[in-house]
Design an enzyme around this catalytic site. Structure first.
Site, PDB file in Angstrom:
ATOM      1  CB  CYS A  29      -0.969  -0.048   1.178  1.00 29.50           C
ATOM      2  SG  CYS A  29      -2.254   1.214   1.149  1.00 29.50           S
TER       3      CYS A  29
ATOM      4  CG  ASP B 145      -5.838  -1.190  -5.560  1.00 34.98           C
ATOM      5  OD1 ASP B 145      -6.573  -0.333  -5.025  1.00 34.98           O
ATOM      6  OD2 ASP B 145      -4.685  -1.442  -5.160  1.00 34.98           O
TER       7      ASP B 145
ATOM      8  CG  HIS C 123      -5.780  -1.299  -1.828  1.00 33.49           C
ATOM      9  ND1 HIS C 123      -4.663  -0.870  -2.536  1.00 33.49           N
ATOM     10  CD2 HIS C 123      -5.603  -0.843  -0.554  1.00 33.49           C
ATOM     11  CE1 HIS C 123      -3.873  -0.183  -1.735  1.00 33.49           C
ATOM     12  NE2 HIS C 123      -4.422  -0.152  -0.530  1.00 33.49           N
TER      13      HIS C 123
END
Length: 245
Positions: A125, A183, A214
């Protein structure tokens, strides 16, 4: 491989940075991976991920990425309050501080008896972006970036010339970019923008996209995909096995 865990409080130009160290037990000198967390810092999933990599023969350092903005030992929850606080910290921290954090960790690693001086980076991330940022350091031989947020934007930072994608000339190691096609934080056009810039720069990189959302590596929550996560770890260990050994 049996591992051990320690805590090191490292001095940086912006204050003490709590850093969690996971490394093989016993004697030996090992390659180092700078491992960057999500905005929530070293949560359970991040600690377990770091230990998986350590178990493959690496010394893994997990820094508190927002150490200037929180008490030592802060871990944010995977909830709205934690997300809001983490995003606020991301916006508040000057990007140059990440560079000085990276330099401080690399300098410290070079002084440790268990380190062989070879360093890579990895992250999830925002940590994928911070791993990419670490790749600007000349000592970083290889970097695994998992669904790196904000690379396709000019919001981290917004000052000209300091965005990570504006400093591709500084990257000398190999990159591995891993993404989820579903995502919602990094749309298809954003991924294409990153791919195009890396290609135009002539960087050495591999590119992997999966049918995943994600945070598919995080072993908590609805978006976790164990099968794809295992593939992600395999790709990372293959990369580091080729470049850090």
């Amino acid at each position: 491989m049996i591992i051990q865990s320690h805590i090191a409080d490292l001095p940086t130009p912006t204050g003490t940075m709590r850093t969690y160290l996971h490394r093989p037990a016993g004697e030996g000198k090992f390659p180092t991976i700078l491992f960057y967390s999500e905005i929530f810092q070293q949560t359970g999933p991040i600690e377990r991920a770091a230990k998986i990599m350590a178990g493959h023969g690496y010394a893994v350092l997990v820094p508190e990425v927002f150490h200037e903005l929180n008490p030592i030992g802060t871990v944010l929850g995977y909830d709205d309050d934690g997300r809001d606080k983490g995003n606020a910290d991301k916006a508040a921290k000057p990007v140059e501080s990440y560079d000085s954090d990276n330099a401080a960790m690399i300098a410290w690693v070079k002084q440790q008896p268990w380190a062989n001086g070879i360093v890579g980076a990895m992250g999830f991330c925002i940590g994928g972006h911070l791993a990419f940022r670490a790749a600007l350091q000349p000592e970083i031989k290889a970097t695994a970036c998992f669904y790196a947020t904000d690379l396709h934007l000019n919001t981290m930072p917004n000052q000209a010339g300091q965005h990570s994608m504006e400093r591709l000339n500084d990257i000398t190691g190999e990159l591995m970019m891993i993404w989820g096609k579903q995502d919602n934080h990094i749309p298809t056009e954003g991924r294409l923008k990153v791919y195009q810039k890396l290609t135009e720069q002539g960087l050495k990189f591999t590119w992997h996209e999966f049918n995943a959302q994600h945070a598919f590596m995080r072993d908590e929550g609805e978006r976790y995909d164990p099968q794809i996560a295992m593939t992600g770890y395999q790709l990372a260990t293959q990369l580091f096995g080729r470049t850090l050994r």
